[in-house]
Design a protein around this motif. Sequence first.
Motif, PDB file in Angstrom:
ATOM      1  N   MET A  29       0.831  -1.205   0.000  1.00  0.00           N
ATOM      2  CA  MET A  29       0.000   0.000   0.000  1.00  0.00           C
ATOM      3  C   MET A  29       0.863   1.252   0.000  1.00  0.00           C
ATOM      4  O   MET A  29       0.627   2.176  -0.774  1.00  0.00           O
ATOM      5  CB  MET A  29      -0.959  -0.021   1.183  1.00  0.00           C
ATOM      6  CG  MET A  29      -2.004  -1.100   0.955  1.00  0.00           C
ATOM      7  SD  MET A  29      -3.510  -1.009   1.934  1.00  0.00           S
ATOM      8  CE  MET A  29      -2.984  -0.608   3.510  1.00  0.00           C
ATOM      9  N   ILE A  30       1.885   1.236   0.847  1.00  0.00           N
ATOM     10  CA  ILE A  30       2.792   2.383   0.850  1.00  0.00           C
ATOM     11  C   ILE A  30       3.460   2.518  -0.514  1.00  0.00           C
ATOM     12  O   ILE A  30       3.535   3.592  -1.094  1.00  0.00           O
ATOM     13  CB  ILE A  30       3.873   2.228   1.939  1.00  0.00           C
ATOM     14  CG1 ILE A  30       3.208   2.145   3.300  1.00  0.00           C
ATOM     15  CG2 ILE A  30       4.856   3.381   1.888  1.00  0.00           C
ATOM     16  CD1 ILE A  30       4.163   1.773   4.420  1.00  0.00           C
ATOM     17  N   GLY A  31       3.916   1.376  -1.009  1.00  0.00           N
ATOM     18  CA  GLY A  31       4.625   1.378  -2.289  1.00  0.00           C
ATOM     19  C   GLY A  31       3.759   1.905  -3.412  1.00  0.00           C
ATOM     20  O   GLY A  31       4.223   2.665  -4.266  1.00  0.00           O
ATOM     21  N   ILE A  32       2.500   1.520  -3.417  1.00  0.00           N
ATOM     22  CA  ILE A  32       1.606   1.979  -4.487  1.00  0.00           C
ATOM     23  C   ILE A  32       1.466   3.496  -4.426  1.00  0.00           C
ATOM     24  O   ILE A  32       1.612   4.195  -5.431  1.00  0.00           O
ATOM     25  CB  ILE A  32       0.228   1.301  -4.371  1.00  0.00           C
ATOM     26  CG1 ILE A  32       0.333  -0.160  -4.771  1.00  0.00           C
ATOM     27  CG2 ILE A  32      -0.783   2.008  -5.255  1.00  0.00           C
ATOM     28  CD1 ILE A  32      -0.959  -0.928  -4.614  1.00  0.00           C
ATOM     29  N   MET A  33       1.222   3.994  -3.215  1.00  0.00           N
ATOM     30  CA  MET A  33       1.022   5.445  -3.082  1.00  0.00           C
ATOM     31  C   MET A  33       2.284   6.201  -3.491  1.00  0.00           C
ATOM     32  O   MET A  33       2.233   7.142  -4.285  1.00  0.00           O
ATOM     33  CB  MET A  33       0.661   5.795  -1.631  1.00  0.00           C
ATOM     34  CG  MET A  33      -0.725   5.335  -1.231  1.00  0.00           C
ATOM     35  SD  MET A  33      -1.942   5.959  -2.411  1.00  0.00           S
ATOM     36  CE  MET A  33      -3.111   4.638  -2.472  1.00  0.00           C
ATOM     37  N   ALA A  34       3.411   5.749  -2.946  1.00  0.00           N
ATOM     38  CA  ALA A  34       4.664   6.448  -3.242  1.00  0.00           C
ATOM     39  C   ALA A  34       5.002   6.330  -4.718  1.00  0.00           C
ATOM     40  O   ALA A  34       5.407   7.300  -5.362  1.00  0.00           O
ATOM     41  CB  ALA A  34       5.791   5.883  -2.395  1.00  0.00           C
ATOM     42  N   GLY A  35       4.818   5.133  -5.261  1.00  0.00           N
ATOM     43  CA  GLY A  35       5.156   4.904  -6.659  1.00  0.00           C
ATOM     44  C   GLY A  35       4.274   5.720  -7.584  1.00  0.00           C
ATOM     45  O   GLY A  35       4.739   6.299  -8.564  1.00  0.00           O
ATOM     46  N   LEU A  36       2.987   5.781  -7.255  1.00  0.00           N
ATOM     47  CA  LEU A  36       2.073   6.577  -8.079  1.00  0.00           C
ATOM     48  C   LEU A  36       2.463   8.043  -8.035  1.00  0.00           C
ATOM     49  O   LEU A  36       2.535   8.714  -9.069  1.00  0.00           O
ATOM     50  CB  LEU A  36       0.639   6.433  -7.552  1.00  0.00           C
ATOM     51  CG  LEU A  36      -0.180   5.239  -8.032  1.00  0.00           C
ATOM     52  CD1 LEU A  36      -1.538   5.245  -7.353  1.00  0.00           C
ATOM     53  CD2 LEU A  36      -0.353   5.280  -9.535  1.00  0.00           C
ATOM     54  N   ALA A  37       2.727   8.513  -6.829  1.00  0.00           N
ATOM     55  CA  ALA A  37       3.068   9.920  -6.692  1.00  0.00           C
ATOM     56  C   ALA A  37       4.348  10.225  -7.462  1.00  0.00           C
ATOM     57  O   ALA A  37       4.411  11.194  -8.226  1.00  0.00           O
ATOM     58  CB  ALA A  37       3.247  10.276  -5.221  1.00  0.00           C
ATOM     59  N   ALA A  38       5.350   9.379  -7.286  1.00  0.00           N
ATOM     60  CA  ALA A  38       6.621   9.625  -7.961  1.00  0.00           C
ATOM     61  C   ALA A  38       6.451   9.550  -9.471  1.00  0.00           C
ATOM     62  O   ALA A  38       6.946  10.382 -10.209  1.00  0.00           O
ATOM     63  CB  ALA A  38       7.667   8.610  -7.497  1.00  0.00           C
ATOM     64  N   GLY A  39       5.744   8.531  -9.911  1.00  0.00           N
ATOM     65  CA  GLY A  39       5.639   8.299 -11.345  1.00  0.00           C
ATOM     66  C   GLY A  39       4.716   9.280 -12.030  1.00  0.00           C
ATOM     67  O   GLY A  39       4.943   9.654 -13.178  1.00  0.00           O
ATOM     68  N   TYR A  40       3.674   9.705 -11.337  1.00  0.00           N
ATOM     69  CA  TYR A  40       2.734  10.589 -12.022  1.00  0.00           C
ATOM     70  C   TYR A  40       3.061  12.062 -11.810  1.00  0.00           C
ATOM     71  O   TYR A  40       3.052  12.844 -12.745  1.00  0.00           O
ATOM     72  CB  TYR A  40       1.290  10.310 -11.605  1.00  0.00           C
ATOM     73  CG  TYR A  40       0.325  11.110 -12.451  1.00  0.00           C
ATOM     74  CD1 TYR A  40       0.146  10.798 -13.794  1.00  0.00           C
ATOM     75  CD2 TYR A  40      -0.345  12.210 -11.940  1.00  0.00           C
ATOM     76  CE1 TYR A  40      -0.678  11.552 -14.596  1.00  0.00           C
ATOM     77  CE2 TYR A  40      -1.182  12.977 -12.734  1.00  0.00           C
ATOM     78  CZ  TYR A  40      -1.345  12.642 -14.063  1.00  0.00           C
ATOM     79  OH  TYR A  40      -2.154  13.395 -14.873  1.00  0.00           O
ATOM     80  N   LEU A  41       3.359  12.420 -10.576  1.00  0.00           N
ATOM     81  CA  LEU A  41       3.591  13.839 -10.315  1.00  0.00           C
ATOM     82  C   LEU A  41       4.958  14.295 -10.803  1.00  0.00           C
ATOM     83  O   LEU A  41       5.148  15.458 -11.116  1.00  0.00           O
ATOM     84  CB  LEU A  41       3.444  14.131  -8.823  1.00  0.00           C
ATOM     85  CG  LEU A  41       2.072  13.787  -8.250  1.00  0.00           C
ATOM     86  CD1 LEU A  41       2.043  14.069  -6.756  1.00  0.00           C
ATOM     87  CD2 LEU A  41       0.984  14.580  -8.949  1.00  0.00           C
ATOM     88  N   ARG A  42       5.894  13.341 -10.858  1.00  0.00           N
ATOM     89  CA  ARG A  42       7.272  13.661 -11.245  1.00  0.00           C
ATOM     90  C   ARG A  42       7.831  14.803 -10.402  1.00  0.00           C
ATOM     91  O   ARG A  42       7.438  14.980  -9.279  1.00  0.00           O
ATOM     92  CB  ARG A  42       7.362  14.001 -12.747  1.00  0.00           C
ATOM     93  CG  ARG A  42       6.732  12.971 -13.653  1.00  0.00           C
ATOM     94  CD  ARG A  42       7.386  11.596 -13.561  1.00  0.00           C
ATOM     95  NE  ARG A  42       8.820  11.609 -13.658  1.00  0.00           N
ATOM     96  CZ  ARG A  42       9.507  11.528 -14.775  1.00  0.00           C
ATOM     97  NH1 ARG A  42       8.867  11.433 -15.923  1.00  0.00           N
ATOM     98  NH2 ARG A  42      10.800  11.502 -14.768  1.00  0.00           N
ATOM     99  N   GLY A  43       8.759  15.578 -11.015  1.00  0.00           N
ATOM    100  CA  GLY A  43       9.309  16.735 -10.317  1.00  0.00           C
ATOM    101  C   GLY A  43       9.974  16.371  -9.010  1.00  0.00           C
ATOM    102  O   GLY A  43      10.543  15.287  -8.878  1.00  0.00           O
TER     103      GLY A  43
END
Lengths: 486, 297, 334, 335, 338
Positions: B111-125
Motif C-alpha cells: 500500500m505504501i509502495g503503491i502510493m509512493a510509486g504513483l506519486a513519484a511516477g505521475y507527479l514527477r518533479g
Amino acid sequence: SEIRVGFTTDALTLDPANHRNRETETIIRNLYDGILTRDGDMEIVPEIAESWTQTSPTSFEFVIRQGIKFHDGTDLTAEDVKFTLDRLTVEGAMGDGQTSPRKSLLGPVDSVAVDGNKVIVTLSEPWPILPAMLPVQEVVSKSFVEKVGSAGLATEVNGAGPFKLVEWRKGDSVIMERFDDYYGGSPDIAPAGKACVDRVIFKIIPETASRVAALLSGDVDIINELPPFSISQVESNPNTGVMTVNGTRSFFIALNNKGEIFDDIKVRQAVAHALDKSLIVDRILGGNAVSIEGILSPAAFGASELPAAGYDPDKAKALLAEAGYPDGIDVVIDTEGAHKDTVEAIASVLAKSGIRAKVEVSEGALLKAKWDPKSEAPQGHMYFTSWGNGSLDPYDIFVPTHRSGDRGNTAYYANPKLDELLDKASVELDADKRAALYKEAETIINADQPYVYLWVPKDIYGVSKRVKGWKPSADSRINLHDACVE
Amino acid sequence: MSAVSDPVPAAAVSPFRRNLSSFKENRLALGSALVLLVFVIMAVFAPWIAPQDPYETDLFRRLQPPAWMEGGEWGYLLGCDALGRDILSRIIYGARISIFIGTVVVIAATMIGIMAGLAAGYLRGWVDVVISRLVDILLGFPYLIFAIGLMAMMGPGLFNIVLALVYKEWVIPCRVVRGETLAVRELEYVEAARALGASRFHIMIREIMPNVLSAVLVVATIRMADVIILEASLSFLGLGVQPPTASWGSMVADGRAFILEAWWVSTFPGLAILLLVLVINVASQGLRDAFDPRFHE
Amino acid sequence: MTAHPSPLLEVEGLRTVFDTRAGRAFAVDGVDIAVRPGECLGVVGESGSGKSVTFSSVMGIVRSPGHIEAGSIRFNGVDLRALSPQEMRKVRGRHIAMTMQDALTALNPALTVGEQILEVLYAHDETLPPERNARRKAAIAKAVEMLELVGIASAADRLRNYPHEFSGGMRQRIMIAIALACRPKLLIADEPTTALDVTIQAQVLELIADMRVKLGMSVVLITHDLGVVSEYCDRVMVMYAGQVVEQGPTEAVIGDPRHPYTKGLLGSIPRLSMRGHPITPIEGQVPDLIGLPPQCRFYSRCSERLDACLDVIEMREVGAARRARCIRLPEVEA
Amino acid sequence: MRLGTLVERLLQLIPVLLGVSLIVFLMLALTPGDPVEIMIGDQNMTAEQEALLRSDLGLDRPLPERFLSFVGNALQGEFGTSFFHRRPVLDVIVERLPATIELSLVAMVIALATAIPLGVAAAIHKNTIIDRIATVGSLFGVSLPGFWFGILLLMLFAVHLRLLPVSGRIGFDSEVPMVTGFLLIDTLVHGRFYAFWDALRHIVLPAITLGLPMTAILTRVTRTAMLEVMRQDYVAFAEAKGISRHRILYRHALKNALIPTVSVAAIETGSLLGGNMIVETVFGWPGLGRLVVESIFVRNYPLVQAAVLLYAVTYVLMNFVADILYTVLNPRVKL
Amino acid sequence: MNETDTQPLLRVDNLTKHYGGQRGPLALLTGKPAINIRALNGVSFDVRRGETLGLIGESGCGKSTLGRTLLRLHEPTSGKVIFDDEDITSLKPDALKAMRRHMQIIFQDPYASLNPRRTVGDIIGLPLKLHGLASGRGDLRDRVAAIMEKVGLKTGHLDRYPHQFSGGQRQRIGIARALISHPKFIVCDEPVSALDVSIQAQIIKLLTDLKEEMGLTYLFVSHDISVIGYLSDRVAVMYLGEIVEMGPVERVLSKPRHPYTQSLMSAVPDVDHPGKRNRVRLTGDLPSPQSPPRGCKFHTRCPLAVDRCRREVPIRQDLGGGHSAACHLLQDNVSILG
Ligand SMILES: Nc1ncnc2c1ncn2[C@@H]1O[C@H](COP(=O)(O)OP(=O)(O)OP(=O)(O)O)[C@@H](O)[C@H]1O
Ligand SMILES: Nc1ncnc2c1ncn2[C@@H]1O[C@H](COP(=O)(O)OP(=O)(O)OP(=O)(O)O)[C@@H](O)[C@H]1O
Ligand SMILES: [Mg+2]
Ligand SMILES: [Mg+2]
Ligand code: NI
C-alpha cells in the motif's frame, strides 16, 4: 605434530594491552607469558616473575626471572616488565593519546619502578588482589613496541610465550608454531619446558553445530563451548571425549528490588522456592553445573556453605499469598537469546507455583540499557543474567553485583550494612579476615535474596583422544604449552 | 497507417474474471493455492488442530525423536524440541506467525509502495526526486543489516519485526509502481481523462492505479515468500519473535544447534517454510502468468 | 488459360491453422497462389485476413501454435513442404526472401546492421572465397554494395551502426538490402510501407520496383493500400478472412471489381473527388476466424447476399485470367 | 561512454551515500545500548576510568558533531577506529572484505553459469522435461531458507560424507600467498595448485548456498526473457534469412534475452551482499557480513557505519557495472 | 461554408511548444537527458465555426503536439490560443476544467485511448461525472446509452470492457466519450489511421454525420491526404513544427504552391489513376526537431532550394482566396513537378 582448536571467536587484536575481551586473552596467552599465572588449581604462581612479595599495603616487589627470551631472541628484562605495566596504567601511554582499556583492571596502580632485576609496583591505596590480576597481563618487549608502535603490535607478535605467531588469518584462524628458545614457563606447573607440539592453530568456528561437526570429523582436536546436549554424541564417538572444568561464571536471576513486586522479600523468597534448580541443571545443562545459594562459586575465595531455599511450590504459593498475591503474579523475565531455552524452562517451572513469567528475549546491549544499575525507577521484573569471576576473588563479583548502585547491581539491591562489609573486605590485607568478611556478607544476601542464585556451569570442552596432557582451565584459558598429540 | 485487427470477442467477462479463469486452468498453481489454503486454515484453526499444547514444556521429553523412530511417541508425531514441546503443534501454531508477518508486511508495504510509486511516477518533479532518492538509499542498504539495525533500535516484538521489514519492503512495490506509472501515464487514456477535466487525484487513483495493480499483485506474492524467509533469518540471528511463540524461522534457528543429535528439531519447520514459500511461489507464478498479458502464450 | 510461363511459386489449397485457447483459428483456408517469374503480385486485404500467415507458410516459418495443415507449396517445381528443415533453410534467404511487416522491430536491435547483412551472405553465398579473411572482405564488399544499392550513403561506415541509429525508412531499405543480398528469385515484401510516411513510402516502393527490374525477380507485395497495388502490381489478389476472394490483373480488378467485398473496399476509399458525397462503407466487421461455418465468409457484411451463399463457395473463373469467390458471378470459361 | 555522463553518475552517488550515512548514523545513535558498558562487561572499572574510555572513543561529543566529523572524515577516506579492535576500521574491514567479495563473486559466477544455460535450455525446450526441471528447481531455489539449506549441505557433505571441509576458507596446510586477498586468485597466480584446490573445496558449499536464490531467480528471468525474445519479429526475420538455428538462438535471441538477466543480476547483488552474513555464520566464513552483525550487537558504531557505506558503494558500483554491460548488450541505451 | 461568419471559434496566435529544455540542478540529480525538441514554432491559424480544418504532415512534424497544446494538455511554451473569446493559455485550473467541456479530443490509437480496467459505461460517462452534468446514476446511464446509440454501439454493451470490442467499435467509444458533454470543438487526432479501410470509411461517415447533426467544429489531423481531401473544408500543411501552406482544400490539393505540398501530393498513390503523374522523389527524411535546419526548414529536401532558402525564414504569404504559403519562390510560380 599440531593441535587445532575449534574456537568460538577470533581475537580482536594481538596487542595484550589493547582489548577487554576474554577470547582475545585466550589466544594471546599462548603467544605471550604473564608476570604471574595460575596453576591447575587456580592458585597464583610466578611465571615471568620468579617470585613476588608484598612489601607494604601499597607496594609489591617482583623479581624477574633471568634468561627469558622474546621470540626475536632478545632478552626479557625488568625494563620490559615496567614498560608493560606502564603501557597498561599510564594515561595516554598507548600513543596517540590513547589509554589502555585495561587500565581499570590494574586498579590503583600508581607507579612502577625498576631496581636491577626487580620491579616495584606502588599502589595509591591498599589493594590486596593485585597478584590475582597479573595472570591476565602479558609482558611485551619494549624495544619491539617502540619499533612497531601500538599499531604494529595489533598484528605482530614478539612475546615470550611458548608459541610464535606464524600467521593470523583474520576471522579464520591464528596459526602459531613452537618457540624453541622458550624458557619453559612457570616451574610450578609441570612439566616445564618447550611446548610439546610443533604447531598450534586456533580455528574460528562460531556456529556451534559446525564446531562440533569439525571435532567429530577430526578437523579440529579441541573445541570450546561444547553444548551440554552434544556431550553424549561426542562421547559416543570413538575418537573424541569430553572434558569439563568448574567455571567461574555465576548465573542468577536479578529481581528488581526497587520494583513494585519484588521489593517484598516474600515474593523474592517465593521465587527461590518455586524454582526447581536441580531439574533444570539436570535436563538443560546435562548436570554440568554447580548450584549456588549466594553469588560466589564454591571454588572462589571466601565461599561458604549456605542454606538452600529448596524446591517447594506450596511454600512459594503460600509466600505469594502472604505478600498479597493469592492468585500468583505476572512478570516478565528478560534474557539474551543465548539462554532462551534455559529461561523458558525456568519460566515453565515457575508457572507451577503461580509465577507466570513471560520470557522476553532481547539483545545484550538493550538489556544492559534496560537494567542499568544507576536507573532511578527501574522498570524490569526479572533478569536472567550472569557475572564472570575469572580471578575467583569475591572482590570482582561481589562488589559490582551487590554494592548499592554498583556496575553490576541489576537487582537494585541496597543494603548499607552489606556495603560497609564489602568496603572493608576490599582493603583487608589479612586473607583469613577477608574470607570471614565475605562469609558474613554471603549470609546476608542469602537471607535477603535480592537475586535468585542459580548455578555456576562447568566449561565443557570436546577433545580428541589424540590430545594428551591438556587440561581445561577454570579461567577458560586454553593453554597449549603442555599439550601433546599422538 | 498501421492497421489493427478487428476480432469480435465472444464472452462478456471482465478482464479479472478472464484472468482468474485462466489461473484456474493452471493445475499446478491451483494445487498450490489449495495447499496455501490448507496452511491458512491450519493457522486459523490451530487450537483445534494441534494435537498438543505448543507451549507445554516437558523436560523429560527433551529432544524426543519423531514417532517412527526409537523412543518416539505417536502423540508427538514429529518429535519434541529442546524443552520437550511438540514440534508438530508448534509448526501448526507457527503458521500463524509466518503467514501473519508475510501478509501484514506485504500488504502494508504494497500500500505504501503503491502510493509512493504513483506519486513519484505521475507527479514527477521534486516528489519523484525525493522518493526515488529515498528508494536508492534504501536499496543501497543490505536488507538484513537494515532490519537488524532497526530491530536493535526498536527492540524485540512482533510489531517491530513487521515495522522493520516494512521500512524497506515498500521500496520494491514502489519501484514497480513507479515504472508502470511512468509507462501508463503516457498512454492516451490518461491524456483523455485529462482532456475531460479530471483531477490529478482522479487520474492517479481511478485511471492509473487499476492498471498497475496486477503487476503489483504479482510482485506482492513473490515478495511474501521472501518476507517469510527474512523473518526466519531475523529469528535465526536472534531478533525474531518472542518465546514461547513459535515462528518457523525461530524453530529452525533454535534447532540448528541440535542438528547433529536431533535433526528433527530444525528440519520439520525448515520443510514447513520450504513448502509454504514454494506454494506461494507457484501460486504467484500462476497468478503472474494469468494476469500479466505478456506471459500469455 | 493462355500459355503463360510456368509459375515460379505455386501454392494450392494452403490451409494454416492456429490452435489457440479459444479454439482453432483457420487463419489461411484454401488459398491458391501462382507467381510467375518477373511478375509483381499484389496481396490486399484487411488486417487479420491472413496475408502474412499465408506467406509465412510459404517460407516455412509459421510459429507455434500455428501449423500448415494442408496444401502444396511448389517453388521452381520443388515441393517445399517435403524438404527437411536444413534444406528449407537453404531455400530461405537464398531463393525466396521475405521482408517483415514492421521494419522497426524486424532488425535485431542488439546487432550491428553489418552483422545482420553479413550473416546471410555467409550462410548462402557460394561465390565467397573459402579463406577466412578473403571471405570476410568479399562479404563486406557485397554488403556495402547492397546498402549502396538501396541508397544508404557512406555504406561502408554505416555497417557498424545499430538499427536504432537509422530512420524508419532507412531501416526498411536495409531490410530490403538484407533480403536481396543473395539475389533471390522471389521477394515477399510484407507491408513494406505501412509504418512510413507517404514521401518515404514512395521512395521504398520505387526502390522495390527498381530492384525487381535490376535483379529480374518476382515480387509479392503485401499491402492494405489499394492505391499502392494499382500503381505497382501486375496482378492482385484480394484476401478476406483467410481466403482469396478475388484475383486477376490489377487494372481489371480495380477498374471492374466483381466480388462484393472488392467493390466495397474500393467504395470505402475517401477521395477528393467525392467531397460532399456520402461515403459508402462496408457495414459490420471482419468475422472471428475461430469456429467459422463453411459458408461465404463475407456473408454477414454482404449487401448482395443470397441464401445460397450459406453453402461452401469455391473460387471460379470470372473473366480473362480472373477468378473470384462469389456465387452471384457467372462462371466464365477462360 | 562520455566523460560527462560518468561524472554525472558519480554525482548521483553523493545524495545516496549521504542518505545512507545519515540513516546508519541515526539508526545507531537512536539504538539504546552503550559500547563502553559492553566493552567493560563484568570487569572492574571506576567512573573516571569509564569517562576516560568514553572520551577516548569520542562518545562524549554531541550527536551532530559526531555526524559531521564522521562525514568529514569519510570524505577523506578516514573511518575512525573500531571500538573493539582498537585498530583503524578500514584495516579491519579490508582484512575481511576480500573473503566476502570472493564468496559473492563465486556465488554469482555459479549463479550465472547455471542460470543462463538452464534458462535458455528451458525456453528452447519449452514444456519438456528440461523445462519442468528448471522451473521446479528454480522454485525450490527461491523457496529454500538459506540458513537451513546451508546447514543441510554442511551436514550432508561435510559431516556425513566428509567430502568437503566444515568451515573456513582454506586448510592450514596450504600456504597462502596473500596478494589480492582472493584466495582462488592468489593461489593460482603462485602456481600452488593444491592450495587452489583446497580453497575451492572450502568455497563450494557456502557459494552454492549463497548463490542458490540468485540462480533460481536468474533462471526464471532468462527463461522468460528468452521466450519473449523468441517471439520477436527480428527472430522471425532471422529465420526468414535462412541462417542456422544455432546462430538464431545464441546470437540473435540470447544477446537480447540477457538484457533483463543482467539488470536483475545487478539488483540481486544487493541481496547477495546482504545475504552474506547468514552464510558466513553457518560456514565460519571469515567475511565482513558476520563482522558487521557482531558489530551491531556490540554497538561498534564506526565499523558499522563504514561497512554499510561500503556496501552502499559496492551496490551502486555493481549497478554501474551492470549499466555498462547493459549498454554493451543493448546499444539503444546510452549512458 | 458560411463566409460571412467572420468570428472564428478558435484563433491560434504564434503558438510555440518546445519539449525538454534547460537542465537545473534537479535534472542533474535525476539524470534526465538534456533535450530540446522544437515541436511547434510560431503556428498561427484560425478555425471557423462549423468548419473542418484538416491538418496534414509527416510523422513527427508536430500535428499531435498542436492538437494537445490547443487543449492545454501540454503547456504551450509561448503564444496564444483564443477559444470563444477566451485565452485558454492563461486560464486558471478551475476555469480550464470548465472549458474542457467545450473542447474535446479523439485519439489515434483505439487501444491505448481507453482504460482497459473500466467499463465502457464508466468511460463514456466520465465527463458527465467530472463536470457534474448528470443528475443521479439513472440519468447518467440513460445519457450514456443515448450517446452510445448515436455512435452506433449497442446500448446493452454498457458494462463490457474495452478489450471486448473491435478497433472500430473502440473508436466509436472514444467518439461517444468526446461527444457526451456536447462540446463545440473537437480535435480529431488521426482517428482513422489505425483502422482498416472498410472500418475507416464507417468512422469517417459517422464523424461527418455527427458534425451535421450536432453542429460541431473539427480540427482533423491525418497523414492521409485522401481522408483530409474528402472531409475538410480547409487544410493546413505542416512541416517540422510550422504551417507551410494553408487554404481551401480544393485549391491547396489541386494547385499546391509550396514545394513540400507538391511533393506530398505527387507521392500519394492513386487507385483510380495509377502512374499518371510525375513522381517527385524527396530524398532523405524529416530533419530532427532537436536541431532543425536554419532558414526555410524544407531546404534540406527541397529540389528547388536556392541560397536564400538556406538563410532566410520564409513568411507565409497570402495568395488570395484564403490560400497562403510560406516559400521564397512563390512569386516565381515555380513547381517542382516541372
Ligand atoms: N500467433 C498466433 N496465434 C493465434 N492466431 C494467430 C497468430 N498469428 C496469426 N493468427 C491469426 O491469423 C490471422 C491472420 O493473421 P495475419 O497476420 O496473416 O494477418 P494479416 O493479413 O497479415 O494482417 P495485417 O494487415 O494486420 O498484417 C489473424 O486473424 C489471427 O487470428
Ligand atoms: N512528450 C513529449 N516529450 C518530448 N518530445 C515530444 C513529446 N511529444 C512529442 N514530442 C516530439 O515532438 C515532435 C512532434 O511530435 P508529434 O507527436 O506532435 O508529431 P505528429 O505530427 O503527431 O506525428 P505522428 O504522425 O507520428 O503522430 C516529435 O519529434 C516528437 O518526438
Ligand atoms: Mg500482416
Ligand atoms: Mg501524432
Ligand atoms: Ni495505414
